[in-house]
Design a protein around this motif. Structure first.
Motif, PDB file in Angstrom:
ATOM      1  N   ASN A 101       0.837  -1.189   0.000  1.00  0.00           N
ATOM      2  CA  ASN A 101       0.000   0.000   0.000  1.00  0.00           C
ATOM      3  C   ASN A 101       0.880   1.249   0.000  1.00  0.00           C
ATOM      4  O   ASN A 101       1.406   1.650   1.037  1.00  0.00           O
ATOM      5  CB  ASN A 101      -0.927  -0.004   1.217  1.00  0.00           C
ATOM      6  N   SER A 102       1.053   1.852  -1.174  1.00  0.00           N
ATOM      7  CA  SER A 102       1.865   3.060  -1.275  1.00  0.00           C
ATOM      8  C   SER A 102       1.485   3.848  -2.509  1.00  0.00           C
ATOM      9  O   SER A 102       1.256   3.278  -3.575  1.00  0.00           O
ATOM     10  CB  SER A 102       3.358   2.705  -1.336  1.00  0.00           C
ATOM     11  N   ARG A 103       1.392   5.162  -2.351  1.00  0.00           N
ATOM     12  CA  ARG A 103       1.107   6.041  -3.481  1.00  0.00           C
ATOM     13  C   ARG A 103       2.309   6.892  -3.861  1.00  0.00           C
ATOM     14  O   ARG A 103       2.226   7.693  -4.785  1.00  0.00           O
ATOM     15  CB  ARG A 103      -0.062   6.971  -3.131  1.00  0.00           C
ATOM     16  N   THR A 104       3.391   6.724  -3.159  1.00  0.00           N
ATOM     17  CA  THR A 104       4.548   7.597  -3.361  1.00  0.00           C
ATOM     18  C   THR A 104       5.740   6.876  -3.967  1.00  0.00           C
ATOM     19  O   THR A 104       6.806   7.457  -4.073  1.00  0.00           O
ATOM     20  CB  THR A 104       4.971   8.211  -2.021  1.00  0.00           C
ATOM     21  N   ARG A 105       5.571   5.629  -4.370  1.00  0.00           N
ATOM     22  CA  ARG A 105       6.692   4.868  -4.921  1.00  0.00           C
ATOM     23  C   ARG A 105       6.160   3.875  -5.945  1.00  0.00           C
ATOM     24  O   ARG A 105       4.959   3.736  -6.135  1.00  0.00           O
ATOM     25  CB  ARG A 105       7.450   4.135  -3.812  1.00  0.00           C
ATOM     26  N   LYS A 106       7.068   3.200  -6.623  1.00  0.00           N
ATOM     27  CA  LYS A 106       6.680   2.201  -7.610  1.00  0.00           C
ATOM     28  C   LYS A 106       5.910   1.071  -6.931  1.00  0.00           C
ATOM     29  O   LYS A 106       6.120   0.789  -5.752  1.00  0.00           O
ATOM     30  CB  LYS A 106       7.927   1.633  -8.298  1.00  0.00           C
ATOM     31  N   PRO A 107       5.020   0.395  -7.660  1.00  0.00           N
ATOM     32  CA  PRO A 107       4.290  -0.738  -7.079  1.00  0.00           C
ATOM     33  C   PRO A 107       5.254  -1.809  -6.558  1.00  0.00           C
ATOM     34  O   PRO A 107       6.276  -2.095  -7.165  1.00  0.00           O
ATOM     35  CB  PRO A 107       3.461  -1.262  -8.257  1.00  0.00           C
ATOM     36  N   PHE A 108       4.901  -2.386  -5.412  1.00  0.00           N
ATOM     37  CA  PHE A 108       5.723  -3.439  -4.823  1.00  0.00           C
ATOM     38  C   PHE A 108       4.806  -4.442  -4.136  1.00  0.00           C
ATOM     39  O   PHE A 108       3.613  -4.191  -3.918  1.00  0.00           O
ATOM     40  CB  PHE A 108       6.729  -2.859  -3.829  1.00  0.00           C
ATOM     41  N   TYR A 109       5.382  -5.598  -3.782  1.00  0.00           N
ATOM     42  CA  TYR A 109       4.633  -6.669  -3.135  1.00  0.00           C
ATOM     43  C   TYR A 109       5.345  -7.059  -1.840  1.00  0.00           C
ATOM     44  O   TYR A 109       6.576  -7.012  -1.755  1.00  0.00           O
ATOM     45  CB  TYR A 109       4.521  -7.882  -4.059  1.00  0.00           C
ATOM     46  N   LEU A 110       4.548  -7.431  -0.836  1.00  0.00           N
ATOM     47  CA  LEU A 110       5.085  -7.909   0.434  1.00  0.00           C
ATOM     48  C   LEU A 110       4.725  -9.382   0.578  1.00  0.00           C
ATOM     49  O   LEU A 110       3.552  -9.755   0.458  1.00  0.00           O
ATOM     50  CB  LEU A 110       4.525  -7.100   1.603  1.00  0.00           C
ATOM     51  N   CYS A 111       5.734 -10.200   0.841  1.00  0.00           N
ATOM     52  CA  CYS A 111       5.542 -11.644   0.943  1.00  0.00           C
ATOM     53  C   CYS A 111       5.916 -12.121   2.348  1.00  0.00           C
ATOM     54  O   CYS A 111       6.926 -11.682   2.914  1.00  0.00           O
ATOM     55  CB  CYS A 111       6.406 -12.374  -0.083  1.00  0.00           C
ATOM     56  N   GLU A 112       5.090 -13.027   2.906  1.00  0.00           N
ATOM     57  CA  GLU A 112       5.384 -13.641   4.191  1.00  0.00           C
ATOM     58  C   GLU A 112       5.769 -15.100   3.977  1.00  0.00           C
ATOM     59  O   GLU A 112       5.743 -15.602   2.853  1.00  0.00           O
ATOM     60  CB  GLU A 112       4.187 -13.499   5.121  1.00  0.00           C
ATOM     61  N   TYR A 113       6.117 -15.774   5.054  1.00  0.00           N
ATOM     62  CA  TYR A 113       6.658 -17.122   4.926  1.00  0.00           C
ATOM     63  C   TYR A 113       5.717 -18.189   5.444  1.00  0.00           C
ATOM     64  O   TYR A 113       6.056 -19.372   5.449  1.00  0.00           O
ATOM     65  CB  TYR A 113       8.008 -17.223   5.641  1.00  0.00           C
ATOM     66  N   GLY A 114       4.515 -17.832   5.908  1.00  0.00           N
ATOM     67  CA  GLY A 114       3.498 -18.826   6.222  1.00  0.00           C
ATOM     68  C   GLY A 114       3.619 -19.490   7.577  1.00  0.00           C
ATOM     69  O   GLY A 114       2.907 -20.457   7.851  1.00  0.00           O
ATOM     70  N   LEU A 115       4.499 -19.021   8.455  1.00  0.00           N
ATOM     71  CA  LEU A 115       4.613 -19.574   9.807  1.00  0.00           C
ATOM     72  C   LEU A 115       3.826 -18.678  10.751  1.00  0.00           C
ATOM     73  O   LEU A 115       4.207 -17.531  10.999  1.00  0.00           O
ATOM     74  CB  LEU A 115       6.081 -19.643  10.243  1.00  0.00           C
TER      75      LEU A 115
END
Length: 227
Positions: A101-115
């Protein structure tokens, strides 16, 4: 007695989680060992419009750390941030990832590890843990295929125990084939098809004009007319 023991275990787990939260999620170390979170990028190659799979991953090495810092699973020890070059369109996102969630930078993704934790257990990132983040992407703009990367995302204070910060960031590169400057027949190093056609058409027109002039000169020559 059983209920009392369960309640005691729940209280102990809750206190442990609270202690981790107040300490900022410092790593659990054993025997002086450190820990390391390593991310692995990918080098993609394809033609404009082609769909590719970016095989990204995270590995954990060394002494264990608590994977989630609260029972609601809202404070992970760390995430993996993924950012693709602007010329790439993401078509499919792994289950463990979501758009940041950002309007001030290039699109990005956040990934978790499922634990995850339920409050009664303490899931740990342990030595040898591995998780993959496969993204399906498409090459759309071959002029902007630079600047992709993935990195371990967490507060700097929390990552002080990482014994090898150099492998906490990795590039995501995308090479387009079949464009100007590439290699081989499809690389565009020679003249394009329309250029060849234009040159060939011009040569043909010039040859026709030359033949027309020669015929006119031959027909209008007095000496040849008398013969």
């Amino acid at each position: 007695m059983t209920r009392r023991l369960r309640w005691s275990a729940a209280c102990a787990a809750a206190m442990a989680g609270l202690g981790w939260y107040l300490l900022g999620g410092s790593a659990v170390t054993h025997g002086g060992k450190g820990w390391d979170m390593e991310v692995t990028g990918d080098a993609l190659k394809g033609r404009k419009g082609e769909t590719l799979t970016a095989s990204l991953s995270m590995d954990f090495h060394g002494a264990p750390v608590q994977a989630q810092l609260d029972a609601e699973n809202s404070v992970p020890f760390a995430r993996v941030e993924v950012q693709f070059p602007e010329g790439v369109t993401v078509l499919s996102v792994p289950e463990l990832c979501e758009l940041g969630n950002s309007r001030t930078r290039k699109p990005f993704y956040l990934c978790e590890y499922g634990l995850l934790t339920t409050g009664f257990d303490v899931p740990m990132l342990r030595d040898g843990f591995h998780v993959d983040f496969p993204f399906e992407v498409r090459i759309d703009d071959t002029s902007e295929l630079d600047g992709g990367r993935l990195r371990v995302d967490a507060p700097a204070e929390r990552l002080k125990g990482d014994t090898d910060p150099g492998n906490s960031t990795a590039p995501i590169t995308v090479e387009a084939i079949g464009v100007t400057g590439g290699s081989g027949p499809a690389g565009g190093s020679g003249p394009t098809a329309w250029a060849v056609a234009a040159v060939g058409g011009g040569a043909l027109a010039l040859a026709g004009l030359t033949a027309f002039v020669l015929v006119r000169r031959r027909a209008s020559s007095p000496a040849e007319a008398r013969d």
